[in-house]
Write a protein that holds these residues in place. Structure first.
Motif, PDB file in Angstrom:
ATOM      1  N   ARG A   1       0.818  -1.210   0.000  1.00 45.94           N
ATOM      2  CA  ARG A   1       0.000   0.000   0.000  1.00 45.94           C
ATOM      3  C   ARG A   1       0.853   1.263   0.000  1.00 45.94           C
ATOM      4  N   GLY A   2       1.925   1.274   0.753  1.00 49.49           N
ATOM      5  CA  GLY A   2       2.789   2.447   0.822  1.00 49.49           C
ATOM      6  C   GLY A   2       3.382   2.780  -0.535  1.00 49.49           C
ATOM      7  N   GLU A   3       3.744   1.748  -1.295  1.00 44.46           N
ATOM      8  CA  GLU A   3       4.313   1.964  -2.619  1.00 44.46           C
ATOM      9  C   GLU A   3       3.272   2.523  -3.577  1.00 44.46           C
ATOM     10  N   MET A   4       2.036   2.061  -3.495  1.00 47.84           N
ATOM     11  CA  MET A   4       0.989   2.545  -4.395  1.00 47.84           C
ATOM     12  C   MET A   4       0.709   4.029  -4.152  1.00 47.84           C
ATOM     13  N   GLY A   5       0.802   4.478  -2.915  1.00 51.42           N
ATOM     14  CA  GLY A   5       0.545   5.872  -2.603  1.00 51.42           C
ATOM     15  C   GLY A   5       1.592   6.798  -3.183  1.00 51.42           C
ATOM     16  N   ASN A   6       2.797   6.296  -3.398  1.00 51.27           N
ATOM     17  CA  ASN A   6       3.878   7.111  -3.933  1.00 51.27           C
ATOM     18  C   ASN A   6       3.890   7.137  -5.456  1.00 51.27           C
ATOM     19  N   MET A   7       3.053   6.359  -6.090  1.00 48.88           N
ATOM     20  CA  MET A   7       3.036   6.299  -7.543  1.00 48.88           C
ATOM     21  C   MET A   7       2.237   7.464  -8.115  1.00 48.88           C
ATOM     22  N   THR A   8       2.678   7.963  -9.259  1.00 49.17           N
ATOM     23  CA  THR A   8       1.935   9.005  -9.947  1.00 49.17           C
ATOM     24  C   THR A   8       0.753   8.356 -10.668  1.00 49.17           C
ATOM     25  N   PRO A   9      -0.246   9.144 -11.044  1.00 49.98           N
ATOM     26  CA  PRO A   9      -1.371   8.566 -11.799  1.00 49.98           C
ATOM     27  C   PRO A   9      -0.912   7.869 -13.086  1.00 49.98           C
ATOM     28  N   GLU A  10       0.120   8.422 -13.718  1.00 48.63           N
ATOM     29  CA  GLU A  10       0.628   7.810 -14.952  1.00 48.63           C
ATOM     30  C   GLU A  10       1.238   6.438 -14.665  1.00 48.63           C
ATOM     31  N   GLN A  11       1.954   6.335 -13.545  1.00 47.37           N
ATOM     32  CA  GLN A  11       2.564   5.057 -13.180  1.00 47.37           C
ATOM     33  C   GLN A  11       1.488   4.031 -12.834  1.00 47.37           C
ATOM     34  N   ARG A  12       0.448   4.479 -12.127  1.00 47.77           N
ATOM     35  CA  ARG A  12      -0.648   3.558 -11.806  1.00 47.77           C
ATOM     36  C   ARG A  12      -1.342   3.080 -13.076  1.00 47.77           C
ATOM     37  N   ALA A  13      -1.566   4.011 -14.013  1.00 43.84           N
ATOM     38  CA  ALA A  13      -2.209   3.651 -15.281  1.00 43.84           C
ATOM     39  C   ALA A  13      -1.343   2.649 -16.037  1.00 43.84           C
ATOM     40  N   GLU A  14      -0.046   2.903 -16.050  1.00 44.72           N
ATOM     41  CA  GLU A  14       0.884   2.002 -16.740  1.00 44.72           C
ATOM     42  C   GLU A  14       0.819   0.608 -16.125  1.00 44.72           C
ATOM     43  N   ARG A  15       0.799   0.538 -14.816  1.00 45.22           N
ATOM     44  CA  ARG A  15       0.746  -0.761 -14.133  1.00 45.22           C
ATOM     45  C   ARG A  15      -0.568  -1.482 -14.439  1.00 45.22           C
ATOM     46  N   ARG A  16      -1.672  -0.739 -14.443  1.00 45.31           N
ATOM     47  CA  ARG A  16      -2.968  -1.354 -14.760  1.00 45.31           C
ATOM     48  C   ARG A  16      -2.975  -1.907 -16.175  1.00 45.31           C
ATOM     49  N   VAL A  17      -2.430  -1.127 -17.113  1.00 47.42           N
ATOM     50  CA  VAL A  17      -2.407  -1.564 -18.510  1.00 47.42           C
ATOM     51  C   VAL A  17      -1.509  -2.791 -18.658  1.00 47.42           C
ATOM     52  N   GLU A  18      -0.372  -2.807 -17.972  1.00 49.16           N
ATOM     53  CA  GLU A  18       0.516  -3.982 -18.028  1.00 49.16           C
ATOM     54  C   GLU A  18      -0.208  -5.232 -17.529  1.00 49.16           C
TER      55      GLU A  18
ATOM     56  N   LYS B   1      -1.352  -8.562 -19.764  1.00 54.25           N
ATOM     57  CA  LYS B   1      -1.011  -9.939 -19.406  1.00 54.25           C
ATOM     58  C   LYS B   1      -2.272 -10.800 -19.285  1.00 54.25           C
ATOM     59  N   ASP B   2      -3.296 -10.274 -18.633  1.00 52.56           N
ATOM     60  CA  ASP B   2      -4.518 -11.044 -18.397  1.00 52.56           C
ATOM     61  C   ASP B   2      -5.374 -11.208 -19.654  1.00 52.56           C
ATOM     62  N   LEU B   3      -5.466 -10.133 -20.453  1.00 60.02           N
ATOM     63  CA  LEU B   3      -6.411 -10.124 -21.568  1.00 60.02           C
ATOM     64  C   LEU B   3      -5.757 -10.195 -22.942  1.00 60.02           C
ATOM     65  N   ASN B   4      -4.424 -10.210 -22.982  1.00 55.71           N
ATOM     66  CA  ASN B   4      -3.710 -10.294 -24.246  1.00 55.71           C
ATOM     67  C   ASN B   4      -4.060  -9.102 -25.158  1.00 55.71           C
ATOM     68  N   LEU B   5      -3.846  -7.894 -24.655  1.00 52.99           N
ATOM     69  CA  LEU B   5      -4.184  -6.681 -25.402  1.00 52.99           C
ATOM     70  C   LEU B   5      -3.176  -6.423 -26.509  1.00 52.99           C
ATOM     71  N   ASP B   6      -3.648  -5.787 -27.599  1.00 51.83           N
ATOM     72  CA  ASP B   6      -2.717  -5.362 -28.642  1.00 51.83           C
ATOM     73  C   ASP B   6      -2.248  -3.937 -28.349  1.00 51.83           C
ATOM     74  N   ALA B   7      -1.315  -3.425 -29.150  1.00 51.88           N
ATOM     75  CA  ALA B   7      -0.705  -2.110 -28.899  1.00 51.88           C
ATOM     76  C   ALA B   7      -1.745  -0.985 -28.955  1.00 51.88           C
ATOM     77  N   LYS B   8      -2.682  -1.069 -29.878  1.00 53.10           N
ATOM     78  CA  LYS B   8      -3.708  -0.029 -30.012  1.00 53.10           C
ATOM     79  C   LYS B   8      -4.594   0.018 -28.763  1.00 53.10           C
ATOM     80  N   GLN B   9      -4.984  -1.143 -28.278  1.00 53.63           N
ATOM     81  CA  GLN B   9      -5.811  -1.213 -27.073  1.00 53.63           C
ATOM     82  C   GLN B   9      -5.042  -0.671 -25.873  1.00 53.63           C
ATOM     83  N   GLN B  10      -3.758  -0.967 -25.792  1.00 50.41           N
ATOM     84  CA  GLN B  10      -2.947  -0.473 -24.684  1.00 50.41           C
ATOM     85  C   GLN B  10      -2.920   1.056 -24.683  1.00 50.41           C
ATOM     86  N   GLU B  11      -2.724   1.660 -25.840  1.00 48.32           N
ATOM     87  CA  GLU B  11      -2.689   3.123 -25.922  1.00 48.32           C
ATOM     88  C   GLU B  11      -4.045   3.735 -25.564  1.00 48.32           C
ATOM     89  N   GLN B  12      -5.123   3.112 -26.040  1.00 46.10           N
ATOM     90  CA  GLN B  12      -6.467   3.608 -25.722  1.00 46.10           C
ATOM     91  C   GLN B  12      -6.723   3.552 -24.218  1.00 46.10           C
TER      92      GLN B  12
END
Length: 156
Positions: A27-44, A48-59
């Protein structure tokens, strides 16, 4: 014999602390993350879970960035407003429900039907886990369909 027991305890204690939880940040690490970093982690994770393509990742990155900006604006607005009546709480709940529906529609547009079904299933499982943790924190003294649990008759 004593040395053997001490060695076994030492090995057990070291192996307990050696287990690393890199797959999920603390939890402490998540609080220090910027919104962009959190978004990046969610997309990653979703890639992995949904096998997204590059276009979907950018969207998704763009969608999460927009949501973060909206959330920051809402938080600033809530801090500015001192009046926290029950009416306001009801409005906030409705606003959150509307926001969740809009996000779900955006996800439906970005993901394939199979990906969306899996994503929705993952969301439902996560919601169940959160509700279970909340009830555990409350010690089982939450509300059920018939009112407060564990109270019994107070008139006795």
């Amino acid at each position: 014999m004593k040395k053997l027991i001490i060695a076994a305890l030492l090995v057990a204690s070291v192996s307990t602390f050696a287990q690393d939880r890199k797959e999920r940040p603390q939890r402490g690490e998540m609080g220090n993350m910027t919104p962009e970093q959190r978004a990046e982690r969610r997309v990653e994770r979703m890639t992995k879970d949904l096998n997204l393509d590059a276009k979907q990742q950018e969207q998704l990155k763009q969608m999460y960035a927009d949501e973060a900006k909206e959330r920051e604006a809402m938080m600033a607005d809530m801090k500015n407003k001192k009046d926290k009546s029950k009416e306001k709480a009801g409005d906030q709940k409705k606003g959150m429900q509307d926001h969740m529906k809009a996000s779900e529609e955006k996800m439906k547009a970005i993901l394939t039907p199979e990906q969306f079904t899996k994503w929705k299933s993952n969301q439902d499982k996560m919601r169940e886990r959160m509700q279970q943790r909340m009830s555990e924190r409350q010690g089982g003294m939450g509300m059920d369909d018939n009112g407060p649990r564990g109270g019994g008759d107070m008139d006795n």
